[in-house]
Design an enzyme around this catalytic site. Structure first.
Site, PDB file in Angstrom:
ATOM      1  N   ASP A 146      -4.636  -7.387   6.268  1.00 55.30           N
ATOM      2  CA  ASP A 146      -3.106  -7.045   5.887  1.00 55.30           C
ATOM      3  C   ASP A 146      -2.311  -8.432   6.060  1.00 55.30           C
ATOM      4  OD1 ASP A 146      -3.619  -4.456   5.546  1.00 55.30           O
ATOM      5  OD2 ASP A 146      -2.386  -3.751   7.056  1.00 55.30           O
ATOM      6  N   HIS A 175       0.975  -1.300   0.005  1.00 50.04           N
ATOM      7  CA  HIS A 175       0.006   0.009  -0.145  1.00 50.04           C
ATOM      8  C   HIS A 175       1.076   1.142   0.228  1.00 50.04           C
ATOM      9  CE1 HIS A 175      -3.827  -2.312   1.978  1.00 50.04           C
ATOM     10  NE2 HIS A 175      -3.620  -2.401   0.485  1.00 50.04           N
ATOM     11  N   ILE A 180      -5.326   6.959   9.388  1.00 47.42           N
ATOM     12  CA  ILE A 180      -4.448   7.979   9.352  1.00 47.42           C
ATOM     13  C   ILE A 180      -5.086   9.294   9.616  1.00 47.42           C
ATOM     14  CG2 ILE A 180      -2.619   9.408   8.184  1.00 47.42           C
ATOM     15  CD1 ILE A 180      -1.586   6.308   7.477  1.00 47.42           C
ATOM     16  N   THR A 181      -6.347   9.441   8.652  1.00 43.65           N
ATOM     17  CA  THR A 181      -7.148  10.602   8.697  1.00 43.65           C
ATOM     18  C   THR A 181      -7.819  10.685   9.997  1.00 43.65           C
ATOM     19  OG1 THR A 181      -8.882   9.430   7.416  1.00 43.65           O
ATOM     20  CG2 THR A 181      -7.436  10.816   6.179  1.00 43.65           C
TER      21      THR A 181
HETATM   22  C1  LIG Z   1      -0.567  -2.931  10.869  1.00 43.73           C
HETATM   23  C2  LIG Z   1      -1.412  -1.553  10.673  1.00 43.73           C
HETATM   24  C3  LIG Z   1      -1.506  -1.082   9.372  1.00 43.73           C
HETATM   25  C4  LIG Z   1      -2.315  -0.016   9.205  1.00 43.73           C
HETATM   26  N1  LIG Z   1      -2.474   0.566   7.938  1.00 43.73           N
HETATM   27  C5  LIG Z   1      -3.238   1.811   7.586  1.00 43.73           C
HETATM   28  C6  LIG Z   1      -3.251   2.172   6.306  1.00 43.73           C
HETATM   29  O1  LIG Z   1      -3.122   1.171   5.288  1.00 43.73           O
HETATM   30  N2  LIG Z   1      -4.161   3.320   6.061  1.00 43.73           N
HETATM   31  C7  LIG Z   1      -4.447   3.975   7.141  1.00 43.73           C
HETATM   32  O2  LIG Z   1      -5.161   5.099   6.921  1.00 43.73           O
HETATM   33  N3  LIG Z   1      -3.890   3.551   8.481  1.00 43.73           N
HETATM   34  C8  LIG Z   1      -3.480   2.432   8.817  1.00 43.73           C
HETATM   35  N4  LIG Z   1      -3.363   2.271   9.847  1.00 43.73           N
HETATM   36  C9  LIG Z   1      -3.716   2.972  11.147  1.00 43.73           C
HETATM   37  C10 LIG Z   1      -2.709   4.207  11.302  1.00 43.73           C
HETATM   38  O3  LIG Z   1      -1.465   3.350  11.341  1.00 43.73           O
HETATM   39  C11 LIG Z   1      -2.755   4.764  12.811  1.00 43.73           C
HETATM   40  O4  LIG Z   1      -3.867   5.540  12.824  1.00 43.73           O
HETATM   41  C12 LIG Z   1      -1.749   5.909  13.135  1.00 43.73           C
HETATM   42  O5  LIG Z   1      -0.205   5.265  12.832  1.00 43.73           O
HETATM   43  C13 LIG Z   1      -1.932   6.132  14.695  1.00 43.73           C
HETATM   44  O6  LIG Z   1      -0.828   7.073  14.862  1.00 43.73           O
HETATM   45  P1  LIG Z   1      -0.157   7.559  16.167  1.00 43.73           P
HETATM   46  O7  LIG Z   1       0.892   8.339  16.156  1.00 43.73           O
HETATM   47  O8  LIG Z   1      -0.986   7.489  17.419  1.00 43.73           O
HETATM   48  O9  LIG Z   1       0.698   5.920  16.494  1.00 43.73           O
HETATM   49  P2  LIG Z   1       2.085   5.143  15.809  1.00 43.73           P
HETATM   50  O10 LIG Z   1       2.129   5.409  14.458  1.00 43.73           O
HETATM   51  O11 LIG Z   1       2.163   4.127  16.592  1.00 43.73           O
HETATM   52  O12 LIG Z   1       3.325   6.251  16.341  1.00 43.73           O
HETATM   53  C14 LIG Z   1       3.783   6.392  17.848  1.00 43.73           C
HETATM   54  C15 LIG Z   1       5.123   6.749  17.510  1.00 43.73           C
HETATM   55  O13 LIG Z   1       5.597   7.068  19.000  1.00 43.73           O
HETATM   56  C16 LIG Z   1       6.835   6.191  19.209  1.00 43.73           C
HETATM   57  N5  LIG Z   1       6.926   5.996  20.741  1.00 43.73           N
HETATM   58  C17 LIG Z   1       6.522   4.971  21.316  1.00 43.73           C
HETATM   59  N6  LIG Z   1       6.702   5.158  22.570  1.00 43.73           N
HETATM   60  C18 LIG Z   1       7.696   6.102  22.727  1.00 43.73           C
HETATM   61  C19 LIG Z   1       8.360   6.679  23.844  1.00 43.73           C
HETATM   62  N7  LIG Z   1       8.232   6.162  25.067  1.00 43.73           N
HETATM   63  N8  LIG Z   1       9.389   7.701  23.676  1.00 43.73           N
HETATM   64  C20 LIG Z   1       9.342   8.268  22.143  1.00 43.73           C
HETATM   65  N9  LIG Z   1       8.796   7.808  21.270  1.00 43.73           N
HETATM   66  C21 LIG Z   1       7.602   6.606  21.461  1.00 43.73           C
HETATM   67  C22 LIG Z   1       6.691   5.110  18.427  1.00 43.73           C
HETATM   68  O14 LIG Z   1       7.979   4.712  18.052  1.00 43.73           O
HETATM   69  C23 LIG Z   1       5.867   5.601  17.249  1.00 43.73           C
HETATM   70  O15 LIG Z   1       6.870   6.135  16.068  1.00 43.73           O
HETATM   71  C24 LIG Z   1      -2.650   1.102  10.325  1.00 43.73           C
HETATM   72  C25 LIG Z   1      -2.509   0.484  11.485  1.00 43.73           C
HETATM   73  C26 LIG Z   1      -1.754  -0.702  11.745  1.00 43.73           C
HETATM   74  C27 LIG Z   1      -1.427  -1.179  13.070  1.00 43.73           C
HETATM   75  N1  LIG Z   2      -5.828  -0.626   5.003  1.00 42.12           N
HETATM   76  C1  LIG Z   2      -6.353   0.159   6.382  1.00 42.12           C
HETATM   77  O1  LIG Z   2      -6.742   1.277   6.222  1.00 42.12           O
HETATM   78  C2  LIG Z   2      -5.739  -0.268   7.601  1.00 42.12           C
HETATM   79  C3  LIG Z   2      -4.951  -1.356   7.713  1.00 42.12           C
HETATM   80  C4  LIG Z   2      -4.788  -1.784   8.896  1.00 42.12           C
HETATM   81  C5  LIG Z   2      -5.079  -1.266  10.180  1.00 42.12           C
HETATM   82  N2  LIG Z   2      -6.117  -0.118  10.003  1.00 42.12           N
HETATM   83  C6  LIG Z   2      -6.654   0.531  11.075  1.00 42.12           C
HETATM   84  O2  LIG Z   2      -5.886   0.154  12.261  1.00 42.12           O
HETATM   85  C7  LIG Z   2      -7.066  -0.029  13.344  1.00 42.12           C
HETATM   86  C8  LIG Z   2      -6.601  -1.071  14.229  1.00 42.12           C
HETATM   87  O3  LIG Z   2      -7.035  -2.354  13.418  1.00 42.12           O
HETATM   88  P1  LIG Z   2      -6.932  -3.805  14.019  1.00 42.12           P
HETATM   89  O4  LIG Z   2      -7.334  -4.917  12.983  1.00 42.12           O
HETATM   90  O5  LIG Z   2      -5.830  -4.131  15.007  1.00 42.12           O
HETATM   91  O6  LIG Z   2      -8.311  -3.541  15.234  1.00 42.12           O
HETATM   92  P2  LIG Z   2      -9.698  -3.640  14.990  1.00 42.12           P
HETATM   93  O7  LIG Z   2     -10.300  -2.998  13.875  1.00 42.12           O
HETATM   94  O8  LIG Z   2     -10.107  -3.017  16.303  1.00 42.12           O
HETATM   95  O9  LIG Z   2     -10.270  -5.188  15.018  1.00 42.12           O
HETATM   96  C9  LIG Z   2      -9.909  -5.999  15.999  1.00 42.12           C
HETATM   97  C10 LIG Z   2     -10.732  -7.422  15.579  1.00 42.12           C
HETATM   98  O10 LIG Z   2     -10.228  -8.255  16.841  1.00 42.12           O
HETATM   99  C11 LIG Z   2     -11.344  -8.738  17.351  1.00 42.12           C
HETATM  100  N3  LIG Z   2     -11.429  -8.915  18.995  1.00 42.12           N
HETATM  101  C12 LIG Z   2     -10.996  -8.198  19.620  1.00 42.12           C
HETATM  102  N4  LIG Z   2     -10.684  -8.658  20.970  1.00 42.12           N
HETATM  103  C13 LIG Z   2     -10.841 -10.070  20.667  1.00 42.12           C
HETATM  104  C14 LIG Z   2     -10.700 -11.150  21.521  1.00 42.12           C
HETATM  105  N5  LIG Z   2     -10.463 -11.206  22.790  1.00 42.12           N
HETATM  106  N6  LIG Z   2     -11.275 -12.416  21.088  1.00 42.12           N
HETATM  107  C15 LIG Z   2     -11.584 -12.406  19.705  1.00 42.12           C
HETATM  108  N7  LIG Z   2     -11.622 -11.282  18.809  1.00 42.12           N
HETATM  109  C16 LIG Z   2     -11.253 -10.199  19.505  1.00 42.12           C
HETATM  110  C17 LIG Z   2     -12.581  -7.661  17.209  1.00 42.12           C
HETATM  111  O11 LIG Z   2     -13.767  -8.329  17.549  1.00 42.12           O
HETATM  112  P3  LIG Z   2     -15.127  -7.643  17.960  1.00 42.12           P
HETATM  113  O12 LIG Z   2     -15.579  -6.667  16.857  1.00 42.12           O
HETATM  114  O13 LIG Z   2     -15.928  -8.667  18.372  1.00 42.12           O
HETATM  115  O14 LIG Z   2     -14.348  -6.908  19.252  1.00 42.12           O
HETATM  116  C18 LIG Z   2     -12.095  -7.345  15.833  1.00 42.12           C
HETATM  117  O15 LIG Z   2     -12.760  -8.067  14.731  1.00 42.12           O
HETATM  118  C19 LIG Z   2      -8.332  -0.011  12.929  1.00 42.12           C
HETATM  119  O16 LIG Z   2      -8.995   1.058  12.915  1.00 42.12           O
HETATM  120  C20 LIG Z   2      -7.986  -0.503  11.158  1.00 42.12           C
HETATM  121  O17 LIG Z   2      -9.055   0.150  10.317  1.00 42.12           O
HETATM  122  C21 LIG Z   2      -6.304   0.412   8.629  1.00 42.12           C
END
Ligand SMILES: Cc1cc2nc3c(=O)[nH]c(=O)nc-3n(C[C@H](O)[C@H](O)[C@H](O)COP(=O)(O)OP(=O)(O)OC[C@H]3O[C@@H](n4cnc5c(N)ncnc54)[C@H](O)[C@@H]3O)c2cc1C
Ligand SMILES: NC(=O)c1ccc[n+]([C@@H]2O[C@H](COP(=O)([O-])OP(=O)(O)OC[C@H]3O[C@@H](n4cnc5c(N)ncnc54)[C@H](OP(=O)(O)O)[C@@H]3O)[C@@H](O)[C@H]2O)c1
Length: 492
Positions: free
Chosen positions: A191, A87, A408-409
């Site tokens: 993912d 992505h 992210i948004t």
């Molecule tokens: C696997 C995955 C895939 C995703 N894919 C998408 C996607 O395709 N499109 C989309 O829109 N959203 C996606 N998301 C959601 C998006 O990533 C989150 O909305 C966003 O990153 C949250 O931002 P944040 O800054 O709160 O956290 P983070 O992105 O986790 O940033 C937190 C930062 O704080 C730092 N940090 C942690 N502890 C400390 C400390 N003690 N001291 C200093 N620094 C520290 C970390 O290293 C990190 O750099 C995805 C999420 C996950 C988990």
């Molecule tokens: N392409 C993208 O835009 C993208 C990619 C990756 C992540 N993200 C975003 O990042 C955020 C995090 O994503 P995520 O997939 O980690 O979390 P999530 O969207 O909250 O999904 C968590 C899943 O785990 C299940 N679950 C939670 N606790 C459980 C338990 N104890 N036993 C069994 N199932 C359980 C939930 O089910 P229940 O609903 O029943 O609780 C849900 O199906 C989301 O907002 C997601 O949209 C976005």
């Protein structure tokens, strides 16, 4: 720790001169005369929340200075270490973050773990305001027997492994089994399923690490089950990600039409995004595919499926007890209706054989420092609109403020709100009035503790190295995985 003492600081004669505004305006900087002070603001974490908070503060206060402290050597949080390698368009936000970092009123300080290298109290002493934007770095535990067996991984660690997160570089998941089970039905689950099933040649031109690509080339995983404790109406993934799964080359969906009986009527009242998502699921599960699609599915060598109303109960060990060989699922039914419904066990169970279990049930924030309140149940820093409860001058944004959901948004909107609140407090005179030393004091403290910080221009050197290594492999970059090597490249 070095003593905390700012007596040497030369600006002690500064006084608070935040003037009340006679005009309504967004730009708080307009209210200062030349002798007025520069607000020193510190942001902890350089993911989307950190960078969007900084961007908003800099845009709406013409004098504010923002320092971003980051525990990793490199910036961008989950944009680098979470967003899937296939992505790349999502990662374009890095360009905006880079512009922010290039502002002469912004500085990035990588390799600083707040709570370990410097305390939040020390930051609060050095700055007028501190914003915690440190995300959710942990994973929710399953809390079931067998969770510790080899072959069981959190999706967080698996994602970290294929995305080059230094702490996960040694993960080496064994992909020699036929079937993998992913627990949870969110976008992270999709993912992970997509990365496991995508033909490796389609990943070669992405920034996935070479180690992960090598393991995926050798992978024997043919079937991936994505298991939810509730029903189709409650899945947490979104339509774009589902469509990608349905269209994944060399792969066919396995959806049981019985799971979708009666759903057509029940989705009529649903909000439009969920309705469209359900319609796509329903069509895929129940409609006969066209000739071309039927041929594509017939020739597919890999498959993925959704299983509903199944809650993880126990990871089953292999006969020698040395690794996972399956998962016992409690059959569930729903209590309540819609989003708020709860899965309750019926008493029946089902065993699903598999060699790999990936738990994708959500991320989790950690407490950062004993001086900062933390709600362990919700996994957030307790706050009112981003103001940390009972700690003046301390704010939060992003996942540590709201919990680990939202794209992210969503994180951007939320971070802009925190910044607005902070600027309101600044304007109202609620923040400390005297001068604050900012990074000068903190870098001095870090130096005395042997912590070597990484600047944004250091990151740009690492970035150039990654891009150059990637070029030889036909990839946008080959990520550096070893912090020691990174520090050496920076001459340390
Ligand atoms: C696997 C995955 C895939 C995703 N894919 C998408 C996607 O395709 N499109 C989309 O829109 N959203 C996606 N998301 C959601 C998006 O990533 C989150 O909305 C966003 O990153 C949250 O931002 P944040 O800054 O709160 O956290 P983070 O992105 O986790 O940033 C937190 C930062 O704080 C730092 N940090 C942690 N502890 C400390 C400390 N003690 N001291 C200093 N620094 C520290 C970390 O290293 C990190 O750099 C995805 C999420 C996950 C988990
Ligand atoms: N392409 C993208 O835009 C993208 C990619 C990756 C992540 N993200 C975003 O990042 C955020 C995090 O994503 P995520 O997939 O980690 O979390 P999530 O969207 O909250 O999904 C968590 C899943 O785990 C299940 N679950 C939670 N606790 C459980 C338990 N104890 N036993 C069994 N199932 C359980 C939930 O089910 P229940 O609903 O029943 O609780 C849900 O199906 C989301 O907002 C997601 O949209 C976005």
């Amino acid at each position: 720790m070095a003593p905390r003492c700012w007596r040497w600081w030369p600006w002690s004669s500064w006084t608070r001169t935040w003037l009340p505004s006679s005009r309504s305006t967004q730009n708080f900087g307009q209210h200062f005369s030349t002798q007025e002070q520069t607000p020193q603001i510190c942001v902890v974490g350089s993911g989307p929340a950190g960078f969007y908070t900084a961007q908003h503060l800099l845009k709406h206060h013409s004098r504010a200075h923002v320092d971003i402290y980051e525990k990793q050597l490199v910036p961008f949080g989950l944009v680098r270490f979470g967003v899937a390698p296939d992505h790349p368009e999502v990662k374009n936000v890095i360009n905006t973050f880079t512009q922010t970092a290039h502002s002469d009123r912004c500085a990035f300080h990588g390799n600083v773990e707040v709570g370990r290298d410097v305390t939040v109290q020390e930051l609060r002493d050095a700055y007028h305001a501190v914003v915690l934007s440190y995300g959710a770095e942990d994973h929710q535990a399953l809390d079931i027997p067998g969770e510790e067996l080899p072959g069981v991984f959190s999706a967080r660690a698996f994602v970290g492994w294929y995305n080059g997160l230094p702490e996960n570089r040694e993960l080496a998941p064994d992909l020699s089994c036929d079937t993998a089970v992913i627990l949870g039905q969110g976008n992270v689950a999709l993912d992970v399923a997509r990365i496991l099933l995508t033909p490796p040649e389609h990943l070669e031109k992405t920034d996935i690490t070479e180690a992960a690509l090598g393991a995926l080339r050798q992978s024997r995983v043919k079937t991936v089950w994505i298991v939810g404790r509730r029903g189709p109406l409650q899945v947490a993934f979104t339509i774009k990600e589902l469509r990608e799964m349905i269209q994944l080359p060399g792969t066919r969906p396995m959806l049981d039409p019985a799971d979708f009986l009666g759903l057509q009527d029940r989705i009529k009242e649903a909000a439009r995004p969920r309705k469209r998502l359900m319609e796509l699921l329903l069509r895929t599960a129940t409609e006969k595919p066209g000739v071309e699609e039927a041929a594509r599915r017939a020739s597919a060598s890999r498959a993925w499926g959704l299983r509903f109303f199944r809650s993880p109960q126990q990871v089953l060990p292999s006969p020698d007890g040395r690794r996972a060989s399956g998962i016992r699922l409690a059959v569930t039914r729903l209590e309540g209706i819609g989003e708020a419904s709860r899965a309750v066990p019926t008493g029946d169970t089902e065993d699903l054989p598999c060699g790999l279990v990936l738990s994708s049930i959500g991320y989790k924030s950690r407490p950062i420092d004993p001086s900062v309140p933390f709600d362990p149940k919700l996994g957030v820093v307790p706050n009112m609109e981003g103001r940390v409860v009972d700690v003046p001058g301390l704010y939060c944004s992003g996942w540590v403020k709201r919990g680990p959901t939202g794209v992210i948004t969503t994180t951007m909107t939320d971070s802009f709100l925190t910044s607005q609140i902070l600027l309101q407090d600044l304007k109202a005179g609620h923040l400390p009035s005297g001068p604050r030393p900012g990074s000068v004091a903190i870098k001095r403290l870090l130096g005395s503790r042997g912590v070597w910080t990484v600047s944004f221009s250091d990151w740009e050197k690492l970035d150039a190295e990654e891009v150059s290594r990637g070029q030889t492999l036909g990839k946008p970059r080959e990520k550096l995985l070893d912090p020691q090597e990174m520090l050496q490249l920076l001459g340390h």
